[in-house]
Design an enzyme around this catalytic site. Structure first.
Site, PDB file in Angstrom:
ATOM      1  CG  PHE A   1      -1.538  -1.457   1.815  1.00 55.76           C
ATOM      2  CD1 PHE A   1      -2.578  -2.080   0.196  1.00 55.76           C
ATOM      3  CD2 PHE A   1      -1.770  -2.497   2.391  1.00 55.76           C
ATOM      4  CE1 PHE A   1      -2.442  -3.391   0.636  1.00 55.76           C
ATOM      5  CE2 PHE A   1      -1.664  -3.298   2.480  1.00 55.76           C
ATOM      6  CZ  PHE A   1      -2.595  -3.870   1.760  1.00 55.76           C
TER       7      PHE A   1
ATOM      8  N   GLY B   1      -0.567  -8.531  -4.249  1.00 52.19           N
ATOM      9  CA  GLY B   1      -1.668  -8.800  -4.005  1.00 52.19           C
ATOM     10  C   GLY B   1      -2.343  -7.846  -5.128  1.00 52.19           C
TER      11      GLY B   1
ATOM     12  NE  ARG C   1      -8.059  -3.027 -24.131  1.00 54.97           N
ATOM     13  CZ  ARG C   1      -6.676  -2.830 -24.757  1.00 54.97           C
ATOM     14  NH1 ARG C   1      -6.102  -3.783 -24.610  1.00 54.97           N
ATOM     15  NH2 ARG C   1      -6.910  -2.278 -26.092  1.00 54.97           N
TER      16      ARG C   1
ATOM     17  CG  ASN D   1      -8.683 -10.691 -13.988  1.00 49.75           C
ATOM     18  OD1 ASN D   1      -9.771 -10.646 -13.628  1.00 49.75           O
ATOM     19  ND2 ASN D   1      -8.293 -11.524 -14.435  1.00 49.75           N
TER      20      ASN D   1
ATOM     21  CB  THR E   1      -8.144  -8.869 -10.661  1.00 46.85           C
ATOM     22  OG1 THR E   1      -7.726  -7.969 -11.759  1.00 46.85           O
ATOM     23  CG2 THR E   1      -7.427  -9.774 -10.711  1.00 46.85           C
TER      24      THR E   1
ATOM     25  CD  GLN F   1      -6.491  -3.675  -7.322  1.00 45.25           C
ATOM     26  OE1 GLN F   1      -6.799  -3.155  -5.359  1.00 45.25           O
ATOM     27  NE2 GLN F   1      -5.327  -3.951  -7.190  1.00 45.25           N
TER      28      GLN F   1
ATOM     29  CE  LYS G   1      -9.009   7.281 -18.354  1.00 42.76           C
ATOM     30  NZ  LYS G   1     -10.373   8.241 -18.108  1.00 42.76           N
TER      31      LYS G   1
ATOM     32  N   GLY H   1      -6.069   0.372  -8.901  1.00 39.42           N
ATOM     33  CA  GLY H   1      -6.123  -0.278  -7.568  1.00 39.42           C
ATOM     34  C   GLY H   1      -6.250   1.368  -6.440  1.00 39.42           C
ATOM     35  CD  GLU H   2      -1.945   4.025  -5.011  1.00 36.24           C
ATOM     36  OE1 GLU H   2      -1.716   4.453  -4.248  1.00 36.24           O
ATOM     37  OE2 GLU H   2      -1.438   4.091  -6.649  1.00 36.24           O
TER      38      GLU H   2
HETATM   39 MO1  MOS Z   1       0.491   3.706  -4.012  1.00 35.11          MO
HETATM   40  S1  MOS Z   1       0.791   4.397  -2.310  1.00 35.11           S
HETATM   41  O1  MOS Z   1       1.253   5.152  -4.965  1.00 35.11           O
HETATM   42  O2  MOS Z   1       2.162   2.455  -3.458  1.00 35.11           O
END
Ligand code: MOS
Length: 760
Positions: A243, A470, A648, A651, A654, A658, A721, A724-725
């Site tokens: 993270f 992860g 796009r 998956n 996943t 996220q 794009k 994950g965050e």
């Molecule tokens: Mo993420 S906090 O930019 O590894």
């Protein structure tokens, strides 16, 4: 290490292919860095400073040395050969020395090495330090803080967004909102502790350490040790949560490397949970002053945002999230400023969704307050101020689907049932509130290189030093190779997380899929071209003389549109080769051509987000229902709906995970998480998972994820794009806004806890 999971869905990009590493992880076969088998290892335990500011007067090691099994103790006396690390790049903090000067509580002051973990731990407790103590500055409100303008001290933030005359615009606005917000200290608390294992073979060092950037760690540790980077290998096949906390080098790595050299023996450190609060980074607490000016019809005319972020004394770490918040709506005039406030603390660092999490909490809370002042529905208020161009320089968005996200989320949620009047919706003793907020995350892309090998039987080996944190990187990279080479994903072997492989950027800033998939795409396409060229320029064979542009790879065959084709085996035979191997480098537009050479040297470059001729963001809308008990003020989140658009999707499985994890973390930010600081000693109080609050299953009810289709050909070749965050960005504000709708109480300082509602 082929995927043993069955059945295997088709390899098409976007398919919800099960994780490549799922079976390995649930059976315990996935080997995390601390799991590497070692011959005759020694174990390390850290001794850390009890004070936050001052000097070590004396370090008494006698009692510790007397513990049976103790082999050596590192202190300032015998670690002078380590070079100081510089802030930035691979090294997030300048607080690297073991003393005598103390810059933070929990600074490493000694490392005890022993035959067993138990002996090392016992001896570490028996190291006695005496200090000359100075009064530390803990956080906002402490004596002795120093504050500096971020543009003066941070190379990365020399210029912050400005547009027009915001003072004048707000001065002439019909309606003005003026409010202050705050976010707390947070620690990443990855389940996997901070471990380092170092093994020397002659003058060659192998470091096993969970890392979001193996090339950065390699060059960083080589620099501290004063050896050539070629002598260092970093291995990190799996990261058990990071993270952001494992993206930059921490002081421990070079210390453990030095220890292993002195003992001529492998050394393993698994730092304690409490150590993790001070030997690595964290999300610093922030303060915000926001003003919004609007016309009566809801059109914004001005936005000012001043932020304050805590940092350490030696380092000006700052996230300056106004760079992103200022792009979000048609604000009219904009003025932003960020202050770095230096205290006697460890240097903060990136934590999931930097820099937007704290800044968007403040802005999206302010948007809700302004909507209420204007008596406009908060979603409609955002629609009125939606824009296809950034207000900073009128640059177009590469794509933007914010209002589509809101519309889909609102329909799924039943937003039209909302009553804007606080305390008007009720179910017995429970006050019900609906709230919404926007999530944004800048689309970053960096350089990367990949090596791909294809055999006549359609087996693929893919090598790239990307990072499995992860995020599912094994899976999506495997899917990309499978798609481009026309084989099943189960035929692709993926190797990541090792500096023996071609480099990928830090697994941070949500760039991994965009950058690494682009490199894999390019490399696989080089193999395709080779095959297609050979097939069409051959003297004979079913594809001889045809146009290579019309060919494709499918099910282990080269095929043309009319169905003519030949097997890979035949093509390889014709070419007289037993394998085809290609290496290629991907450099995104806007970076210098030798960006991959820099990456080999551990230096990072990225483009995207608010910089450049087009602004690039993934976006989403989050709608939350809260229930607040009218008497006890207990807060519940029975449901949350998030709709997101991020180009796009490689998956959907996943991606779904996220987004879901992001929103749950957002609930955590809203209601649970905060690192408590003792103001007298500048020490963290709740440095364990019993006292550091995170949501459990009972705190998370119904989480609904909506994937909004979006095509963006401008961002990168893969059209991806980062996401994950994205999903935990809007959640905290959406919850705060819903709590206001339920109770009429506006909590501007996270986390929102019962006591704040009782006092408000
Ligand atoms: Mo993420 S906090 O930019 O590894």
């Amino acid at each position: 290490m082929a995927n043993a999971a069955a059945p295997t869905p088709k390899a098409n990009m976007g398919a919800p292919v099960p994780r490549y590493d799922a079976r390995l992880k649930v059976t315990g076969e996935a080997r995390y860095p601390a799991d590497v088998p070692l011959a005759n290892p020694a174990f390390a335990a850290l001794v850390t400073s009890a004070i936050a500011r001052g000097r070590i007067v004396q370090l008494d090691l006698d009692e510790a040395r007397a513990i049976p099994g103790v082999l050596d103790i590192l202190s300032q006396e015998n670690t002078g050969e380590l070079k100081p690390a510089k802030f930035g790049d691979g090294s997030s903090t300048s607080i690297q020395s073991l003393g005598p000067d103390i810059a933070q509580a929990g600074q490493i002051i000694a490392v005890v090495l022993a035959d067993t973990f138990e002996a090392a731990t016992e001896a570490a407790y028996r190291v006695k330090a005496s200090y000359a103590v100075q009064a530390p500055s803990a956080t906002f409100g402490s004596q002795g803080l120093t504050s500096q303008d971020a543009t003066k001290v941070s190379q990365a933030h020399k210029q912050l967004p400005q547009a027009g005359d915001a003072e004048a615009a707000i001065g002439s606005a019909d309606v003005v909102l003026d409010a202050e917000y705050g976010t707390p200290t947070q620690h990443h608390n990855p389940m996997e502790l901070f471990s380092t294992t170092c093994v020397w073979a002659g003058d060659r060092l192998t470091v096993y350490e969970p890392s979001q950037f193996v090339y950065g760690l390699k060059s960083g540790v080589a620099e501290r040790l004063g050896i050539a980077p070629e002598k260092v290998r970093v291995v990190s096949h799996y990261v058990g949560g990071a993270f952001g906390s494992k993206g930059t080098m921490t002081p421990r790595t070079a210390l453990i490397a030095l220890a292993a050299k002195r003992l001529n023996r492998p050394v393993k450190l698994v730092a304690t949970r409490a150590d993790g609060f001070t030997i690595a980074t964290y999300r610093a607490e922030t303060r915000h002053h926001i003003r919004l000016g609007a016309r009566r019809d809801g059109k914004l005319v001005g936005y000012t945002h001043e932020g304050w972020e805590i940092s350490s004394r030696p380092d000006p770490y700052v996230v300056a999230g106004v760079e992103d918040s200022a792009q979000l709506y048609a604000f009219g005039a904009v003025h932003t400023k960020v202050n770095v406030v230096q205290a006697d603390r460890n240097t903060p660092g990136y934590m999931r969704s930097p820099p937007v999490v704290p800044y968007i909490f403040a802005l999206e809370s302010a948007m809700d307050e302004m909507a209420e002042k204007l008596s406009i529905d908060p979603i409609e208020f955002r629609r009125v101020n939606d824009t296809a161009v950034s207000p900073i320089g009128n640059r177009p968005y590469s794509s933007r689907s914010l209002m589509t996200c809101y519309d889909q989320a609102a329909a799924a949620f039943g937003w039209k049932e909302r009553n804007a009047q606080p305390r008007s919706m009720r179910d017995g003793d429970w006050l019900i509130g609906f709230g919404c907020a926007t999530a944004i995350y800048p689309t970053h892309v960096g350089p990367a290189a990949a090596l791909v090998r294809l055999t006549p039987s359609g087996d693929v080996r893919l090598q790239i030093a990307a990072h499995e944190i992860g995020n599912g990187v094994y899976t999506v990279l495997g899917q990309m190779a499978a798609e481009r080479l026309g084989v099943d994903v189960s035929s692709v072997t993926v190797e990541v997380g090792d500096t023996r492989l071609p480099p990928a950027p830090v697994a941070g800033g949500s760039n991994t899929t965009a950058s690494s998939c682009s490199a894999v795409l390019k490399t696989c396409d080089a193999i395709r071209s080779k095959l297609f060229h050979a097939a069409t320029t051959a003297n004979d064979g079913p594809l001889a003389g045809r146009n290579a542009d019309g060919l494709t790879l499918n099910d282990g065959k080269i095929v043309d549109a009319d169905g003519a084709g030949e097997s890979l085996a035949d093509a390889f035979k014709r070419m007289g080769v037993s394998t085809i191997e290609e290496y290629s480098e991907f450099v995104p537009e806007g970076l210098k051509p030798d960006a991959v050479a820099d990456l080999y040297a551990g230096k990072l470059s990225m483009v995207g987000g608010s910089h450049g001729p087009k602004v690039m963001y993934a976006m989403g809308a989050e709608l939350v229902e809260v229930r607040v008990h009218a008497l006890t003020c207990e807060i519940r989140v029975p449901r949350i709906v998030g709709a997101f658009a991020a180009g796009r999707l490689m998956n959907t499985r996943t991606v779904h995970s996220q987004y879901m994890g992001g929103m749950i973390w957002g609930i955590s930010s809203a209601l649970h998480e905060a690192t408590e600081i003792d103001m007298r000693y500048a020490r963290y109080v709740n440095d364990n998972l019993a006292d550091y609050m995170v949501p459990v299953n009972a705190d998370v009810a119904d989480v609904q994820v909506i994937l909004v289709p979006e095509v963006d050909r401008a961002v990168n070749p893969a059209g991806v794009k980062g996401l994950g965050e994205l999903a935990n960005v809007g959640t905290a504000a959406a919850v705060a806004n819903a709590v206001y709708n339920a109770t009429g109480k506006r909590i501007r300082q996270l986390p929102i806890r019962i006591e704040k509602l009782l006092q408000a």
